[in-house]
Write a protein that holds these residues in place. Structure first.
Motif, PDB file in Angstrom:
ATOM      1  N   VAL A  94      -2.108   5.574   6.786  1.00 56.96           N
ATOM      2  CA  VAL A  94      -2.211   4.481   6.264  1.00 56.96           C
ATOM      3  C   VAL A  94      -3.530   3.958   6.778  1.00 56.96           C
ATOM      4  O   VAL A  94      -4.165   3.980   7.760  1.00 56.96           O
ATOM      5  CB  VAL A  94      -1.361   3.298   6.798  1.00 56.96           C
ATOM      6  CG1 VAL A  94      -1.607   1.959   6.444  1.00 56.96           C
ATOM      7  CG2 VAL A  94       0.150   3.859   6.421  1.00 56.96           C
ATOM      8  N   ASP A  95      -4.323   3.360   5.738  1.00 58.18           N
ATOM      9  CA  ASP A  95      -5.533   2.699   5.980  1.00 58.18           C
ATOM     10  C   ASP A  95      -5.413   1.350   5.631  1.00 58.18           C
ATOM     11  O   ASP A  95      -5.035   0.671   4.536  1.00 58.18           O
ATOM     12  CB  ASP A  95      -6.801   3.480   4.798  1.00 58.18           C
ATOM     13  CG  ASP A  95      -8.183   2.646   4.908  1.00 58.18           C
ATOM     14  OD1 ASP A  95      -8.121   1.388   4.815  1.00 58.18           O
ATOM     15  OD2 ASP A  95      -9.142   3.374   5.031  1.00 58.18           O
ATOM     16  N   ASP A  96      -5.465   0.482   6.784  1.00 60.18           N
ATOM     17  CA  ASP A  96      -5.479  -0.875   6.684  1.00 60.18           C
ATOM     18  C   ASP A  96      -5.920  -1.648   5.745  1.00 60.18           C
ATOM     19  O   ASP A  96      -5.513  -2.344   5.081  1.00 60.18           O
ATOM     20  CB  ASP A  96      -5.342  -1.373   8.090  1.00 60.18           C
ATOM     21  CG  ASP A  96      -4.518  -0.929   9.397  1.00 60.18           C
ATOM     22  OD1 ASP A  96      -3.523  -0.418   8.853  1.00 60.18           O
ATOM     23  OD2 ASP A  96      -5.020  -1.139  10.363  1.00 60.18           O
ATOM     24  N   ARG A  97      -7.141  -1.412   5.552  1.00 56.42           N
ATOM     25  CA  ARG A  97      -8.090  -1.999   4.512  1.00 56.42           C
ATOM     26  C   ARG A  97      -7.488  -1.874   2.830  1.00 56.42           C
ATOM     27  O   ARG A  97      -7.526  -2.819   2.413  1.00 56.42           O
ATOM     28  CB  ARG A  97      -9.599  -1.672   4.725  1.00 56.42           C
ATOM     29  CG  ARG A  97     -10.260  -2.614   3.647  1.00 56.42           C
ATOM     30  CD  ARG A  97     -11.676  -2.517   4.010  1.00 56.42           C
ATOM     31  NE  ARG A  97     -12.321  -3.015   5.351  1.00 56.42           N
ATOM     32  CZ  ARG A  97     -12.353  -4.301   5.485  1.00 56.42           C
ATOM     33  NH1 ARG A  97     -12.184  -5.213   4.339  1.00 56.42           N
ATOM     34  NH2 ARG A  97     -12.586  -4.707   6.684  1.00 56.42           N
ATOM     35  N   LYS A  98      -7.346  -0.515   2.998  1.00 54.82           N
ATOM     36  CA  LYS A  98      -6.919  -0.147   1.393  1.00 54.82           C
ATOM     37  C   LYS A  98      -5.589  -0.652   1.123  1.00 54.82           C
ATOM     38  O   LYS A  98      -5.392  -1.231   0.130  1.00 54.82           O
ATOM     39  CB  LYS A  98      -6.989   1.410   1.209  1.00 54.82           C
ATOM     40  CG  LYS A  98      -8.283   2.023   1.275  1.00 54.82           C
ATOM     41  CD  LYS A  98      -8.348   3.423   1.161  1.00 54.82           C
ATOM     42  CE  LYS A  98      -9.628   3.923   1.070  1.00 54.82           C
ATOM     43  NZ  LYS A  98      -9.765   5.428   0.900  1.00 54.82           N
ATOM     44  N   LEU A  99      -4.787  -0.679   2.104  1.00 59.29           N
ATOM     45  CA  LEU A  99      -3.274  -1.097   1.856  1.00 59.29           C
ATOM     46  C   LEU A  99      -3.342  -2.512   1.681  1.00 59.29           C
ATOM     47  O   LEU A  99      -2.687  -3.445   0.745  1.00 59.29           O
ATOM     48  CB  LEU A  99      -2.332  -0.761   2.977  1.00 59.29           C
ATOM     49  CG  LEU A  99      -0.782  -1.260   2.897  1.00 59.29           C
ATOM     50  CD1 LEU A  99      -0.399  -0.990   1.273  1.00 59.29           C
ATOM     51  CD2 LEU A  99       0.155  -0.483   3.979  1.00 59.29           C
ATOM     52  N   SER A 100      -4.055  -3.294   2.646  1.00 57.95           N
ATOM     53  CA  SER A 100      -4.351  -4.831   2.635  1.00 57.95           C
ATOM     54  C   SER A 100      -4.759  -5.070   1.352  1.00 57.95           C
ATOM     55  O   SER A 100      -4.440  -6.093   0.757  1.00 57.95           O
ATOM     56  CB  SER A 100      -5.058  -5.338   3.831  1.00 57.95           C
ATOM     57  OG  SER A 100      -4.573  -5.149   4.931  1.00 57.95           O
ATOM     58  N   THR A 101      -5.928  -4.380   0.720  1.00 59.17           N
ATOM     59  CA  THR A 101      -6.396  -4.808  -0.573  1.00 59.17           C
ATOM     60  C   THR A 101      -5.504  -4.478  -1.810  1.00 59.17           C
ATOM     61  O   THR A 101      -5.528  -5.581  -2.627  1.00 59.17           O
ATOM     62  CB  THR A 101      -7.740  -3.878  -0.684  1.00 59.17           C
ATOM     63  OG1 THR A 101      -8.640  -4.281   0.132  1.00 59.17           O
ATOM     64  CG2 THR A 101      -8.168  -4.204  -2.067  1.00 59.17           C
ATOM     65  N   LEU A 102      -4.728  -3.295  -1.692  1.00 57.81           N
ATOM     66  CA  LEU A 102      -3.518  -3.372  -2.902  1.00 57.81           C
ATOM     67  C   LEU A 102      -2.458  -4.429  -2.676  1.00 57.81           C
ATOM     68  O   LEU A 102      -2.237  -4.991  -3.578  1.00 57.81           O
ATOM     69  CB  LEU A 102      -3.181  -2.211  -2.531  1.00 57.81           C
ATOM     70  CG  LEU A 102      -1.778  -1.838  -3.521  1.00 57.81           C
ATOM     71  CD1 LEU A 102      -2.135  -1.551  -4.880  1.00 57.81           C
ATOM     72  CD2 LEU A 102      -0.953  -0.477  -3.136  1.00 57.81           C
ATOM     73  N   HIS A 103      -2.164  -4.841  -1.400  1.00 55.81           N
ATOM     74  CA  HIS A 103      -1.200  -6.086  -1.455  1.00 55.81           C
ATOM     75  C   HIS A 103      -1.693  -7.394  -1.958  1.00 55.81           C
ATOM     76  O   HIS A 103      -0.963  -7.785  -2.798  1.00 55.81           O
ATOM     77  CB  HIS A 103      -0.861  -6.079   0.100  1.00 55.81           C
ATOM     78  CG  HIS A 103       0.484  -6.849   0.374  1.00 55.81           C
ATOM     79  ND1 HIS A 103       0.514  -8.242   0.591  1.00 55.81           N
ATOM     80  CD2 HIS A 103       1.728  -6.366   0.500  1.00 55.81           C
ATOM     81  CE1 HIS A 103       1.711  -8.631   0.783  1.00 55.81           C
ATOM     82  NE2 HIS A 103       2.340  -7.620   0.558  1.00 55.81           N
ATOM     83  N   ALA A 104      -2.959  -7.570  -1.500  1.00 52.89           N
ATOM     84  CA  ALA A 104      -3.293  -8.874  -2.139  1.00 52.89           C
ATOM     85  C   ALA A 104      -3.539  -8.772  -3.618  1.00 52.89           C
ATOM     86  O   ALA A 104      -3.291  -9.766  -4.162  1.00 52.89           O
ATOM     87  CB  ALA A 104      -4.902  -8.730  -1.439  1.00 52.89           C
ATOM     88  N   VAL A 105      -4.025  -7.759  -4.151  1.00 52.12           N
ATOM     89  CA  VAL A 105      -4.335  -7.545  -5.626  1.00 52.12           C
ATOM     90  C   VAL A 105      -2.939  -7.522  -6.356  1.00 52.12           C
ATOM     91  O   VAL A 105      -2.727  -8.403  -7.366  1.00 52.12           O
ATOM     92  CB  VAL A 105      -5.031  -6.353  -6.076  1.00 52.12           C
ATOM     93  CG1 VAL A 105      -5.027  -6.139  -7.408  1.00 52.12           C
ATOM     94  CG2 VAL A 105      -6.459  -6.151  -5.493  1.00 52.12           C
ATOM     95  N   ALA A 106      -1.942  -7.026  -5.818  1.00 51.62           N
ATOM     96  CA  ALA A 106      -0.475  -6.697  -6.434  1.00 51.62           C
ATOM     97  C   ALA A 106       0.213  -8.588  -6.663  1.00 51.62           C
ATOM     98  O   ALA A 106       1.014  -8.735  -7.202  1.00 51.62           O
ATOM     99  CB  ALA A 106       0.280  -5.865  -5.567  1.00 51.62           C
ATOM    100  N   PHE A 107      -0.099  -8.871  -5.133  1.00 54.41           N
ATOM    101  CA  PHE A 107       0.855 -10.190  -5.022  1.00 54.41           C
ATOM    102  C   PHE A 107      -0.004 -11.372  -5.126  1.00 54.41           C
ATOM    103  O   PHE A 107       0.509 -12.681  -5.167  1.00 54.41           O
ATOM    104  CB  PHE A 107       1.435 -10.147  -3.471  1.00 54.41           C
ATOM    105  CG  PHE A 107       2.481  -9.225  -3.368  1.00 54.41           C
ATOM    106  CD1 PHE A 107       3.703  -9.623  -3.911  1.00 54.41           C
ATOM    107  CD2 PHE A 107       2.159  -7.979  -2.696  1.00 54.41           C
ATOM    108  CE1 PHE A 107       4.769  -8.407  -3.798  1.00 54.41           C
ATOM    109  CE2 PHE A 107       3.378  -7.063  -2.571  1.00 54.41           C
ATOM    110  CZ  PHE A 107       4.570  -7.510  -3.081  1.00 54.41           C
TER     111      PHE A 107
END
Length: 132
Positions: free
Chosen positions: A11-24
């Motif tokens: 897990v890359d925290d920045r990439k997953l945080s970005t995906l989460h923000a874009v999706a939700f």
């Protein structure tokens, strides 16, 4: 487009945080995903296209028979292609392999068809207590 599902990916925290923000919806706030998942999750699954994280789901559990789907997310540019269904079904397979008997999910009304029809969950009564 080729999509690869990867269980317990690095897990890359920045990439997953970005995906989460874009999706939700919402602002990108980098969260400590890697630490959280390694400590609390039974498993997690990522969907990747050309090494780009485009989907995610995690499964938490009680250490016994019950597991819980959380944070199912697909980047909007890749929606409606069956990626979310593949993620949830892969997560279900992982929970079953870990010995879980039940997989729970909470969802908003607009996701009823996705979870019930596409993924095979059945409706149940549940309760929710807001803590903050």
């Amino acid at each position: 487009m080729s999509v690869e599902l990867v269980v317990r990916f690095q897990v890359d925290d920045r990439k997953l945080s970005t995906l989460h923000a874009v999706a939700f919806g919402g602002d990108v706030k980098v969260q400590a995903w890697r630490e959280r998942l390694e400590r609390w999750a039974l498993t997690w699954v990522g969907a990747f296209s050309n090494d780009e994280l485009i989907g995610f789901v995690q499964v938490c559990w009680d250490g016994g028979a019950h597991a819980f789907v959380l944070d199912t997310a697909v980047h909007p540019d890749h929606g409606r292609q069956g990626i979310g269904k593949r993620l949830v079904l892969a997560a279900a397979d992982e929970a079953k392999a870990a010995g879980c008997e039940w997989l729970h999910v909470d969802y908003e009304p607009h996701l009823t068809a996705f979870y019930l029809d596409a993924c095979g969950f059945r409706p149940t009564d549940a309760g929710l207590l807001k803590l903050r």
